[in-house]
Design an enzyme around this catalytic site. Structure first.
Site, PDB file in Angstrom:
ATOM      1  N   ASP A  43       0.834  -1.204   0.000  1.00 27.75           N
ATOM      2  CA  ASP A  43       0.000   0.000   0.000  1.00 27.75           C
ATOM      3  C   ASP A  43       0.873   1.259   0.000  1.00 27.75           C
ATOM      4  OD1 ASP A  43      -2.131   1.706   0.211  1.00 27.75           O
ATOM      5  OD2 ASP A  43      -2.916   0.871   2.073  1.00 27.75           O
ATOM      6  N   ASP A  44       0.908   1.965  -1.127  1.00 25.36           N
ATOM      7  CA  ASP A  44       1.634   3.245  -1.226  1.00 25.36           C
ATOM      8  C   ASP A  44       3.152   3.099  -1.367  1.00 25.36           C
ATOM      9  OD1 ASP A  44      -0.761   4.568  -0.911  1.00 25.36           O
ATOM     10  OD2 ASP A  44      -0.226   5.618   0.923  1.00 25.36           O
ATOM     11  N   CYS A  79      -5.473   4.803  -3.611  1.00 22.40           N
ATOM     12  CA  CYS A  79      -5.699   3.429  -3.172  1.00 22.40           C
ATOM     13  C   CYS A  79      -6.952   2.777  -3.742  1.00 22.40           C
ATOM     14  CB  CYS A  79      -5.762   3.366  -1.651  1.00 22.40           C
ATOM     15  SG  CYS A  79      -4.302   4.016  -0.814  1.00 22.40           S
ATOM     16  N   ASP A 313      -0.201  -0.476  -5.051  1.00 21.35           N
ATOM     17  CA  ASP A 313      -1.363   0.146  -5.682  1.00 21.35           C
ATOM     18  C   ASP A 313      -1.030   1.500  -6.314  1.00 21.35           C
ATOM     19  OD1 ASP A 313      -1.021   1.375  -3.239  1.00 21.35           O
ATOM     20  OD2 ASP A 313      -3.033   0.961  -2.480  1.00 21.35           O
ATOM     21  N   ASN A 314      -0.041   2.205  -5.772  1.00 21.47           N
ATOM     22  CA  ASN A 314       0.374   3.496  -6.349  1.00 21.47           C
ATOM     23  C   ASN A 314       1.740   3.854  -5.789  1.00 21.47           C
ATOM     24  OD1 ASN A 314      -2.210   4.213  -4.257  1.00 21.47           O
ATOM     25  ND2 ASN A 314      -0.233   5.136  -3.714  1.00 21.47           N
TER      26      ASN A 314
END
Length: 515
Positions: A43-44, A79, A313-314
């Site tokens: 995540d991130d 997200c 996700d990013n």
């Protein structure tokens, strides 16, 4: 005497042949079983600012054992819309998840009735895959207005999903549709380690007759950046990188990039450096997860028949263009993501340069499972041919879409009253990371001879940004006023086409550079 001896010999030979045939049929059955797949989605995690530096085991056990994609992108840098793209294989304009809010369609009833019902786990389940999910799903998952914890998305056999956004302690899970509350004891509650432990149990209890798919979604390195106790003193001398666009003014950029104080106040720099270190600390538990998973797969003799995919996700930024910390922007630091894959047919130590997108994960996983992709309505394309050319043929896309719908507040932010309403994610120094009119669509061209980005904003100015990343990799110079008008026209045409594409039409690249 000779007759019976010959008869016994013939019988023994026949028995041996029969045994060999039986052994062969068992082995044939085993080898024809579709490959397993494990997707680890963090995540991130950025890739541009050294986000993979802590991941020594992951780089060795997945990247060096297979393929590292150096041009992997998210189609939207936030997200919930990004994860919705991963699950559905669709651009945001087709799955209609705009942001992290319920009103932005994140895990909403509309999402559940539409794209979620056609997400890739549904197809895997039809292929008799044993499916397992653990970790963060979508930001609004488990909220009462989104079906509460009772809602288990279709296609999943084992379901251990976090309610709401990333946490490391003090959270609630939906365990196969039942609420399970956790507190703050490391051994029992630290979410990254729990995800690992559940996954190991699943591997022990699965049926060896059927392939499996696992999606592991740990909270790291998302805020609140709570590292496991044994890692809280790591990287104490590390600070966010000071090169590239760090603390540079957002000259000739959209107004949101022009509003931060430049240079940044020391308080912001201390804050972002601390965030940078703590993000890396949380990732060490994920690195440990990868190592233990690989060892487990090896011990149960499934490693050679399992695709291991690692991604995020990013991306993320810490001080770029004087923005303290966040994602949501169109620049490389927010849209580039890590992507490493190992598995059957993938030769080790490959560095692959053709662009791949997070909407490609779903069709690639379905391709591995044997699903006929012509029967699936997805905007992404399988990239199995890139990493395993002996298994598939294919050609790389020359350009693609990145799109984002900005979030704002209808009332003024107390941290930033001078900017009025319509902004969000504001810091005490009146630096806002997002706004309603931070709504943009970009076409990114990356095909060997061209490395360009063209973006249009949906705002009162119809603001446009364009970058030549060959000569300006940090996107410091907006060249929209100096570039050849014919190039602008071509990029605009591509953008218009991609913004309305659906499924197969998203793969139509006839408007190439010479047209």
């Amino acid at each position: 005497m000779s007759g019976p001896t010959r008869g016994a010999g013939a019988a023994a030979a026949a028995a041996l042949i029969l045994a060999l045939l039986l052994t062969c049929s068992v082995r044939c059955a085993e080898s024809s079983k579709p490959s397993n797949v494990i997707l680890i989605l963090v995540d991130d995690q950025d890739v541009e600012l050294g986000g993979m530096t802590p991941m020594k085991k992951t780089k060795q056990l997945i990247g060096e054992a297979g393929a590292t994609f150096v041009n992997a992108f998210t189609v939207t840098p936030l997200c919930c819309p990004s994860r919705s793209s991963i699950l559905s294989g669709r651009y945001p304009h087709n799955h209609q998840v705009r942001n992290n809010s319920l009103t932005g369609n994140c895990s909403s009833p509309l999402w559940q009735k539409g794209p979620e019902a056609e997400a890739f786990p549904v197809f895997l389940s039809k292929k008799k895959y044993q499916t397992f999910f653990s970790g963060k799903y979508l930001n609004q998952y488990g909220q009462k207005a989104a079906g509460d914890v009772d809602h288990v998305p279709p296609g999943w056999d084992q379901w251990n999903a976090l309610v709401g956004n990333s946490q490391y302690y003090n959270y609630t899970l939906s365990v196969n549709g039942k609420a399970e509350k956790h507190s703050d004891t490391y051994e029992k509650d630290y979410l990254t380690d729990l995800i690992l432990n559940w996954s190991l149990t699943f591997l022990d209890e699965r049926s060896p007759q059927h392939p499996f798919f696992m999606m592991l979604a740990p909270p790291a390195p998302h805020s609140p950046w709570t590292a496991a106790p044994q890692y809280q003193q790591e990287f104490n001398n590390v600070q966010a990188p000071r090169d590239g666009s760090f603390d540079k003014p957002g000259k000739d950029k959209h107004w949101l990039l022009r509003q931060p104080t430049n240079p940044m106040p020391n308080s912001s720099i201390v804050y972002l450096d601390n965030a940078f270190r703590r993000r890396w600390q949380t990732l060490l538990s994920v690195d440990n997860m990868v190592e233990k998973l690989v060892k487990k797969l090896d011990s149960i003799k499934e490693l050679d028949n399992t695709y291991l995919i690692y991604s995020s996700d990013n991306g993320y930024h810490t001080g770029q263009f004087s923005l303290p910390i966040d994602k949501r922007q169109l620049y490389e630091f927010d849209i580039r993501i890590p992507l490493l894959v190992r598995g059957p047919g993938i030769k080790p130590n490959q560095t692959l340069k053709a662009p791949v997108l997070n909407i490609d994960l779903a069709p690639t996983i379905l391709d591995i499972s044997g699903v006929n992709l012509s029967t699936v309505k997805m905007d992404g394309e399988s990239f199995l041919y890139q990493m395993a050319p002996s298994l598939r043929n294919g050609t790389a896309r020359p350009f693609f879409l990145v799109e984002y719908t900005g979030e704002g507040s209808p009332v003024s932010d107390p941290s930033c009253p001078k900017l009025g309403s319509g902004v969000s994610e504001c810091f005490p120094d009146c630096v806002c990371e997002d706004a309603y009119n931070n709504t943009y669509a970009c076409v990114r061209s990356l095909d060997g001879s061209h490395n360009l980005q063209y973006c249009e904003f949906a705002d009162s100015e119809s603001f446009v940004e364009m970058y030549n990343l060959t000569t300006d990799p940090h996107q410091l110079q907006n060249i929209v006023k100096t570039v050849d008008p014919s190039v602008l026209q071509l990029m605009n045409q591509r953008l218009i086409k991609l913004q309305s594409c659906i499924a197969d039409s998203c793969h139509d690249y006839k408007m190439r550079n010479n047209q």
